[in-house]
Design a protein around this motif. Structure first.
Motif, PDB file in Angstrom:
ATOM      1  N   ASP A 118       0.837  -1.196   0.000  1.00 16.94           N
ATOM      2  CA  ASP A 118       0.000   0.000   0.000  1.00 16.94           C
ATOM      3  C   ASP A 118       0.871   1.245   0.000  1.00 16.94           C
ATOM      4  OD1 ASP A 118      -2.480   1.354  -0.006  1.00 16.94           O
ATOM      5  OD2 ASP A 118      -2.354   1.696   2.142  1.00 16.94           O
ATOM      6  N   VAL A 169       2.772   7.285   3.198  1.00 20.52           N
ATOM      7  CA  VAL A 169       2.923   6.127   4.075  1.00 20.52           C
ATOM      8  C   VAL A 169       3.055   4.880   3.207  1.00 20.52           C
ATOM      9  CG1 VAL A 169       1.864   4.697   5.856  1.00 20.52           C
ATOM     10  CG2 VAL A 169       1.695   7.183   5.996  1.00 20.52           C
ATOM     11  N   GLU A 183       3.350   0.768   3.199  1.00 20.40           N
ATOM     12  CA  GLU A 183       3.122  -0.450   3.975  1.00 20.40           C
ATOM     13  C   GLU A 183       3.817  -1.614   3.299  1.00 20.40           C
ATOM     14  OE1 GLU A 183      -0.550  -3.368   5.353  1.00 20.40           O
ATOM     15  OE2 GLU A 183      -0.859  -1.182   5.367  1.00 20.40           O
ATOM     16  N   ASN A 240       3.807   2.299  12.719  1.00 21.37           N
ATOM     17  CA  ASN A 240       2.682   1.468  13.150  1.00 21.37           C
ATOM     18  C   ASN A 240       2.883   0.945  14.570  1.00 21.37           C
ATOM     19  OD1 ASN A 240       4.687   0.006  11.496  1.00 21.37           O
ATOM     20  ND2 ASN A 240       3.496  -1.828  11.996  1.00 21.37           N
ATOM     21  N   CYS A 258       3.348  -6.568   9.414  1.00 23.14           N
ATOM     22  CA  CYS A 258       3.623  -5.475   8.477  1.00 23.14           C
ATOM     23  C   CYS A 258       4.493  -4.408   9.116  1.00 23.14           C
ATOM     24  CB  CYS A 258       2.321  -4.850   7.976  1.00 23.14           C
ATOM     25  SG  CYS A 258       1.452  -3.869   9.205  1.00 23.14           S
ATOM     26  N   ARG A 278       5.072  -0.160   8.565  1.00 23.90           N
ATOM     27  CA  ARG A 278       4.628   1.059   7.896  1.00 23.90           C
ATOM     28  C   ARG A 278       5.621   2.165   8.199  1.00 23.90           C
ATOM     29  NH1 ARG A 278      -0.270  -0.629  10.279  1.00 23.90           N
ATOM     30  NH2 ARG A 278      -1.659  -1.650   8.783  1.00 23.90           N
TER      31      ARG A 278
END
Length: 317
Positions: free
Chosen positions: A12, A22, A24, A58, A65, A67
């Motif tokens: 993302d 941002v 991801e 995050n 994940c 970020r």
């Protein structure tokens, strides 16, 4: 997937504010990623030798994940420009495992955060930790205007725990000294953002113990004293080899000329990739990572920028 370098997929890309993206990242086949702690960063290998460090924003409890928030620098040397203009969902990139030079003091009575612009990224992760662990905190989020304030919607949920200051709305800069003066003596301060903000907090918090004041520098902090121009020697403990380091070269450069590779990234003393143990001698610390207490111990140094006070340094290499 090795413990030190990971191949991750961009899943993302989201515009979070003007000039702020941002990213991801997840493992291509799913699964958990190496754990990180609030304040940690990862390095993105963006091709053509470009390696840049970006803070994880995050929740540290997220295991699947990473970020990172990337601000588009007007003086970009290729890193942030590549992320904003060339990176695409689906791309595979090499990423280092998380490192933390900006750790949260988890036993502190109160946490006070100063974030300037995209400097909110590591602090957002810290705030999530404070909320999960019910620790007192307050954020002073300082921006030129709201259009450049990332994560505003998410931060709005915290109500009066967040003080947002937009220069254009307030008609001037935020009074950092007054904000620091209002904090309790047992507060820990964390600052990430442009150099003027960092210096303002550093000056305002001089009455607090140095271990209560924490910084994540975007750009190298100017050393308090000029660097020595004297040639010194380095001894490599593992091989017994000795080399001279002239005034116009760093320790890292001398080692590279001898075909000795040491992990490095920023070459400015801000990322700690090249941190090396010191076995003997006295370094002249020129980095922006080590605390005053760590410098006094002289147990390690950043060989990309730091030099020597003593005639010889023995390094664990």
């Amino acid at each position: 997937m090795s413990a030190d370098h990971l191949t991750l997929r961009v899943v993302d890309l989201a515009a979070e504010a003007k000039g702020a993206m941002v990213v991801e990242l997840r493992a291509p086949c799913g699964g958990e990623l190496p754990v990180f702690t609030p304040g940690a960063h990862i390095e993105l290998h963006l091709g053509e030798g470009i390696v840049r460090q970006y803070s994880l924003c995050n929740d540290a409890r997220d295991r699947d994940c990473y970020r990172v928030g990337v601000g588009l620098s007007p003086t970009s040397r290729g890193g942030s420009r590549h992320v904003h203009q060339s990176l695409r969902v689906g791309d595979l990139i090499t990423v280092t495992a998380p490192r933390n030079n900006f750790a949260l003091a988890e036993d502190a009575a109160r946490h006070v955060f100063f974030a300037g612009g995209i400097g909110i990224t590591p602090i957002l992760s810290m705030i999530k930790w404070c909320e999960a662990n019910r620790r007192p905190w307050h954020l002073f989020y300082l921006v030129r205007n709201r259009q450049r304030a990332a994560f505003l919607e998410e931060l709005a949920a915290y109500g009066d725990k967040v003080t947002l200051h937009a220069d254009d709305e307030a008609g001037g800069l935020f009074d950092v000294a007054s904000a620091v003066d209002r904090q309790s003596p047992d507060s820990h301060f964390y600052t990430c953002g442009p150099t003027p903000l960092m210096l303002a907090v550093e000056a305002a918090a001089r009455s607090f113990a140095s271990e209560q004041v924490h910084f994540e520098w975007f750009t190298p902090k100017a050393p308090a004293t000029p660097a020595s121009t004297q040639t010194f020697s380095i001894k490599l403990a593992r091989s017994g080899k000795t080399f001279d380091v002239p005034a116009d070269r760093s320790i890292l450069e001398v080692l590279e000329l001898q075909g000795i590779q040491v992990e490095n990234s920023c070459r400015e003393g801000t990322c700690a990739s090249c941190e090396t143990r010191v076995l003997a001698g006295t370094p002249d610390h020129r980095d922006s990572v080590l605390s005053d207490a760590e410098r006094k111990k002289n147990c390690s140094m950043m060989i990309c920028v730091s030099r020597a006070i003593s005639p010889t340094l023995e390094l664990d290499l």
